[in-house]
Scaffold this active site. Sequence first.
Site, PDB file in Angstrom:
ATOM      1  N   ASP A  11     -49.725  17.676 -15.504  1.00 16.34           N
ATOM      2  CA  ASP A  11     -50.896  16.854 -15.121  1.00 16.34           C
ATOM      3  C   ASP A  11     -51.286  15.929 -16.281  1.00 16.34           C
ATOM      4  O   ASP A  11     -52.405  15.971 -16.791  1.00 16.34           O
ATOM      5  CB  ASP A  11     -52.091  17.749 -14.732  1.00 16.34           C
ATOM      6  CG  ASP A  11     -52.593  18.611 -15.891  1.00 16.34           C
ATOM      7  OD1 ASP A  11     -53.804  18.938 -15.902  1.00 16.34           O
ATOM      8  OD2 ASP A  11     -51.796  18.930 -16.807  1.00 16.34           O
ATOM      9  N   ASP A  16     -49.513  16.928 -22.062  1.00 16.40           N
ATOM     10  CA  ASP A  16     -48.381  17.030 -21.129  1.00 16.40           C
ATOM     11  C   ASP A  16     -47.335  15.970 -21.471  1.00 16.40           C
ATOM     12  O   ASP A  16     -46.127  16.225 -21.440  1.00 16.40           O
ATOM     13  CB  ASP A  16     -48.837  16.773 -19.691  1.00 16.40           C
ATOM     14  CG  ASP A  16     -49.927  17.704 -19.213  1.00 16.40           C
ATOM     15  OD1 ASP A  16     -51.089  17.508 -19.615  1.00 16.40           O
ATOM     16  OD2 ASP A  16     -49.602  18.624 -18.446  1.00 16.40           O
ATOM     17  N   ASN A  41     -55.908  17.317 -15.018  1.00 13.27           N
ATOM     18  CA  ASN A  41     -56.760  16.598 -15.987  1.00 13.27           C
ATOM     19  C   ASN A  41     -57.419  15.388 -15.341  1.00 13.27           C
ATOM     20  O   ASN A  41     -58.567  15.055 -15.632  1.00 13.27           O
ATOM     21  CB  ASN A  41     -55.907  16.124 -17.167  1.00 13.27           C
ATOM     22  CG  ASN A  41     -55.496  17.261 -18.065  1.00 13.27           C
ATOM     23  OD1 ASN A  41     -56.308  18.124 -18.387  1.00 13.27           O
ATOM     24  ND2 ASN A  41     -54.218  17.284 -18.446  1.00 13.27           N
ATOM     25  N   THR A 127     -47.365  22.933 -16.899  1.00 16.13           N
ATOM     26  CA  THR A 127     -48.334  22.697 -17.986  1.00 16.13           C
ATOM     27  C   THR A 127     -49.662  22.188 -17.437  1.00 16.13           C
ATOM     28  O   THR A 127     -50.450  21.575 -18.162  1.00 16.13           O
ATOM     29  CB  THR A 127     -47.776  21.683 -19.009  1.00 16.13           C
ATOM     30  OG1 THR A 127     -47.561  20.425 -18.327  1.00 16.13           O
ATOM     31  CG2 THR A 127     -46.474  22.167 -19.617  1.00 16.13           C
ATOM     32  N   PHE A 169     -58.708  25.804 -18.785  1.00 18.75           N
ATOM     33  CA  PHE A 169     -58.718  24.806 -17.710  1.00 18.75           C
ATOM     34  C   PHE A 169     -57.627  25.026 -16.656  1.00 18.75           C
ATOM     35  O   PHE A 169     -57.914  25.026 -15.451  1.00 18.75           O
ATOM     36  CB  PHE A 169     -58.572  23.397 -18.302  1.00 18.75           C
ATOM     37  CG  PHE A 169     -58.523  22.328 -17.246  1.00 18.75           C
ATOM     38  CD1 PHE A 169     -57.308  21.863 -16.765  1.00 18.75           C
ATOM     39  CD2 PHE A 169     -59.691  21.812 -16.701  1.00 18.75           C
ATOM     40  CE1 PHE A 169     -57.257  20.896 -15.771  1.00 18.75           C
ATOM     41  CE2 PHE A 169     -59.659  20.843 -15.708  1.00 18.75           C
ATOM     42  CZ  PHE A 169     -58.431  20.387 -15.241  1.00 18.75           C
ATOM     43  N   ASN A 170     -56.360  25.150 -17.052  1.00 21.82           N
ATOM     44  CA  ASN A 170     -55.269  25.211 -16.069  1.00 21.82           C
ATOM     45  C   ASN A 170     -55.446  26.362 -15.086  1.00 21.82           C
ATOM     46  O   ASN A 170     -55.090  26.254 -13.917  1.00 21.82           O
ATOM     47  CB  ASN A 170     -53.911  25.362 -16.769  1.00 21.82           C
ATOM     48  CG  ASN A 170     -53.449  24.073 -17.412  1.00 21.82           C
ATOM     49  OD1 ASN A 170     -53.936  22.995 -17.072  1.00 21.82           O
ATOM     50  ND2 ASN A 170     -52.543  24.181 -18.370  1.00 21.82           N
ATOM     51  N   HIS A 243     -51.647  21.533 -26.787  1.00 23.53           N
ATOM     52  CA  HIS A 243     -51.360  22.640 -25.863  1.00 23.53           C
ATOM     53  C   HIS A 243     -49.935  22.623 -25.273  1.00 23.53           C
ATOM     54  O   HIS A 243     -49.132  23.501 -25.531  1.00 23.53           O
ATOM     55  CB  HIS A 243     -52.355  22.608 -24.683  1.00 23.53           C
ATOM     56  CG  HIS A 243     -53.783  22.597 -25.086  1.00 23.53           C
ATOM     57  ND1 HIS A 243     -54.456  23.692 -25.609  1.00 23.53           N
ATOM     58  CD2 HIS A 243     -54.697  21.602 -25.026  1.00 23.53           C
ATOM     59  CE1 HIS A 243     -55.713  23.375 -25.850  1.00 23.53           C
ATOM     60  NE2 HIS A 243     -55.897  22.119 -25.507  1.00 23.53           N
ATOM     61  N   ASP A 244     -49.625  21.638 -24.460  1.00 25.12           N
ATOM     62  CA  ASP A 244     -48.479  21.747 -23.556  1.00 25.12           C
ATOM     63  C   ASP A 244     -47.093  21.731 -24.205  1.00 25.12           C
ATOM     64  O   ASP A 244     -46.181  22.409 -23.701  1.00 25.12           O
ATOM     65  CB  ASP A 244     -48.580  20.657 -22.484  1.00 25.12           C
ATOM     66  CG  ASP A 244     -49.797  20.884 -21.597  1.00 25.12           C
ATOM     67  OD1 ASP A 244     -50.325  19.911 -21.040  1.00 25.12           O
ATOM     68  OD2 ASP A 244     -50.230  22.053 -21.474  1.00 25.12           O
TER      69      ASP A 244
HETATM   70  O1  RIB Z   1     -56.571  23.916 -21.392  1.00 29.00           O
HETATM   71  C1  RIB Z   1     -55.570  23.025 -21.798  1.00 29.00           C
HETATM   72  C2  RIB Z   1     -54.694  22.654 -20.650  1.00 29.00           C
HETATM   73  O2  RIB Z   1     -55.451  22.010 -19.624  1.00 29.00           O
HETATM   74  C3  RIB Z   1     -53.611  21.635 -21.036  1.00 29.00           C
HETATM   75  O3  RIB Z   1     -52.493  21.813 -20.223  1.00 29.00           O
HETATM   76  C4  RIB Z   1     -54.262  20.322 -20.734  1.00 29.00           C
HETATM   77  O4  RIB Z   1     -53.307  19.292 -20.482  1.00 29.00           O
HETATM   78  C5  RIB Z   1     -54.997  20.663 -19.467  1.00 29.00           C
HETATM   79  O5  RIB Z   1     -54.068  20.581 -18.384  1.00 29.00           O
HETATM   80 CA    CA Z   2     -51.679  19.896 -18.910  1.00 29.22          CA
END
Ligand code: RIB
Ligand code: CA
Length: 313
Positions: A11, A16, A41, A127, A169-170, A243-244
């Site tokens: 996303d 990402d 996102n 991701t 979040f994911n 993160h990703d």
């Molecule tokens: O919490 C971080 C994640 O949420 C990452 O993958 C960021 O791109 C969002 O998708």
């Molecule tokens: Ca992501």
Amino acid sequence: MTPRPIIIDCDPGQDDAVALFLAMSSPDELNLLGITAVAGNVPLALTELNVRIMCDVADRRDIPVFAGCDKPLRREAITAEYVHGKTGIDGMDVFEPDTPLQEQHAVDFIIETLLQAGKAPVTLVPTGPLTNIAVALKKRPEIAENIEEIVLMGGAMREGGNRTPSAEFNIIADPHAADIVFNCGRPIMAFGLDVTHKVLSTEARVQRIADLGNNVSDATAGMLSFFHRYDTEKYDSPGTPLHDPITVAYLLRPDLFKTKYCNIAIETESELTMGHTAIDFWYVSGREKNAYWGYDVDADGFYELLTERLARF
Ligand code: RIB
Ligand code: CA
């Protein structure tokens, strides 16, 4: 060595995008069969566009790109423009890419690819929210046997949540999808905030990437500089968690990480803790282990790998 067949489901999202670049930089190790976009996102119309923009930037217009689910299984969609900006990839110029969007729905691409995988099972690298993966598993459960491994970014244990006090979040973006994926019975490697908050894109690390001076490194440095502002303020940290790309780095250099086989369960009832990843790190629940949890990383080694690979473009 035969490159490992993978599908990245994402996303974009600046982080990402860097995961996509890292995968594209390593064709000898990773065979990127396709990229599937999911709402996360930012809405799907932007995440699929951003995937195609990254294919153009990396000069990989050959990689098939698919749009998937535009909302979670049951809950209202949530987004994160406050982190990623309106476009989802603020920090670089958005343009209409040459890379086409495939007609086929992302879920059908995932199903078809897995059904045809035969002796070469496919690694899924989600991701973003897990909606596409969950819908594919529900629609055709028999695809599970051709999933080599699911290496995902999501969840949190010691770090606490980044969208709510309890949830990353994911996972909270589609907790019901996460529940399906974590119970699919296939090998899962989950990297959450406990690891990603250890790989901070400090100014020195971003500068080393900027100094590479190619289109991909320029886009990466620009995006990370924008991505930097929100988290550094929120966490008062010297850089933003990247993160990703951790998922792809694990596929390339698993030795950079420490992981532990645990039970990971997803909260899908309580509104207060919705999307919480209950990780039984000390084996106190009696629940059956179902996933590896990443809990440590060699951050310098990660950035050395990322910088070395981005230099290849
Ligand atoms: O919490 C971080 C994640 O949420 C990452 O993958 C960021 O791109 C969002 O998708
Ligand atoms: Ca992501």
